[in-house]
Design a protein around this motif. Structure first.
Motif, PDB file in Angstrom:
ATOM      1  N   LEU A  30       2.203   1.980  -3.620  1.00 35.62           N
ATOM      2  CA  LEU A  30       1.167   2.449  -4.413  1.00 35.62           C
ATOM      3  C   LEU A  30       1.086   3.773  -3.935  1.00 35.62           C
ATOM      4  O   LEU A  30       1.033   4.688  -4.811  1.00 35.62           O
ATOM      5  CB  LEU A  30       0.045   1.736  -4.153  1.00 35.62           C
ATOM      6  N   GLN A  47      -0.456  -2.905 -12.584  1.00 35.62           N
ATOM      7  CA  GLN A  47      -1.668  -2.139 -12.570  1.00 35.62           C
ATOM      8  C   GLN A  47      -2.985  -2.980 -11.748  1.00 35.62           C
ATOM      9  O   GLN A  47      -3.930  -2.316 -11.618  1.00 35.62           O
ATOM     10  CB  GLN A  47      -2.180  -1.984 -14.065  1.00 35.62           C
ATOM     11  N   ALA A  65       0.873  -1.183   0.050  1.00 31.87           N
ATOM     12  CA  ALA A  65      -0.013   0.064   0.131  1.00 31.87           C
ATOM     13  C   ALA A  65       0.923   1.310   0.036  1.00 31.87           C
ATOM     14  O   ALA A  65       0.616   2.211  -0.663  1.00 31.87           O
ATOM     15  CB  ALA A  65      -0.808  -0.061   1.319  1.00 31.87           C
ATOM     16  N   PRO A  87      -3.647  -1.714  -7.062  1.00 34.69           N
ATOM     17  CA  PRO A  87      -4.788  -1.069  -6.203  1.00 34.69           C
ATOM     18  C   PRO A  87      -5.882  -2.213  -5.818  1.00 34.69           C
ATOM     19  O   PRO A  87      -6.498  -1.947  -4.670  1.00 34.69           O
ATOM     20  CB  PRO A  87      -5.485   0.008  -7.390  1.00 34.69           C
ATOM     21  N   TYR A  88      -6.127  -2.988  -6.571  1.00 37.15           N
ATOM     22  CA  TYR A  88      -7.147  -4.014  -6.061  1.00 37.15           C
ATOM     23  C   TYR A  88      -6.619  -5.039  -5.045  1.00 37.15           C
ATOM     24  O   TYR A  88      -7.375  -5.639  -4.315  1.00 37.15           O
ATOM     25  CB  TYR A  88      -7.671  -4.904  -7.235  1.00 37.15           C
ATOM     26  N   GLU A 141      -6.305  -2.049  -1.729  1.00 39.08           N
ATOM     27  CA  GLU A 141      -7.368  -1.197  -1.342  1.00 39.08           C
ATOM     28  C   GLU A 141      -8.653  -1.897  -1.160  1.00 39.08           C
ATOM     29  O   GLU A 141      -8.892  -2.581  -2.036  1.00 39.08           O
ATOM     30  CB  GLU A 141      -7.581   0.042  -2.381  1.00 39.08           C
ATOM     31  N   ARG A 168     -12.393  -2.759  -1.390  1.00 45.75           N
ATOM     32  CA  ARG A 168     -13.536  -2.610  -2.094  1.00 45.75           C
ATOM     33  C   ARG A 168     -14.655  -2.859  -1.407  1.00 45.75           C
ATOM     34  O   ARG A 168     -15.020  -3.632  -0.887  1.00 45.75           O
ATOM     35  CB  ARG A 168     -13.372  -3.278  -3.506  1.00 45.75           C
TER      36      ARG A 168
END
Length: 155
Positions: A16, A143, A13, A146-147, A150, A152
């Motif tokens: 990122l 890419q 994290a 983030p999934y 983070e 959801r």
């Protein structure tokens, strides 16, 4: 040169958010020197990845708030930014990265599946028992980072 940096989910994290891996000098794993004749580069890189996964397990052990899943960052760095340990034999082993690793240099991220968390927790409770050996790390493109880190909304 492909390097493998041991990490944790909180560290992913931060990468990122910051756009780079910070904390130079960084400990990583890589195939350094000229490997023995007939050595398979892919197999040697896999050994370096596994060494980084073992180091990730130690990082997870030191962070009680981290999810019980190993994480490894694979990055391509210029050889000038990577130093093998003095006296290290050619092949997979620990190296030092002398600067930061920009996110643009990250090739992929390798992490345990969520289902591995119980076995990783067991490995932390009983080091050396090999509970983590039953789990291969999953490959994620940059890419997708983030999934991974983070939360959801489910709805």
């Amino acid at each position: 040169m492909r390097i493998f940096l041991p990490s944790t989910f909180p560290d992913l994290a931060a990468v990122l958010a910051d756009g780079e891996v910070r904390g130079a000098p960084l400990t990583a794993y890589a195939v350094s020197g000229a490997p023995a004749a007939g050595a398979d580069d892919e197999e040697l890189e896999y050994e370096a990845l596994r060494a980084a996964a073992d180091a990730s397990l130690r990082l997870v052990a030191g962070d009680p708030g981290a999810p019980r899943r190993r994480a490894v960052i694979a990055a391509d760095m210029p050889e000038a930014a990577v130093e093998a340990e003095p006296g290290a034999a050619a092949g997979p082993g620990r190296v030092t990265v002398t600067g930061t690793v920009p996110l643009k240099r990250v090739a992929s991220v390798h992490v345990d599946a969520p289902e591995a968390a119980d076995d990783i927790a067991a490995a932390l409770a009983d080091p050396g028992a090999g509970h983590e050996d039953d789990h291969e790390l999953l490959w994620y493109a940059t890419q997708e980072l983030p999934y991974l880190v983070e939360p959801r909304d489910a709805g």
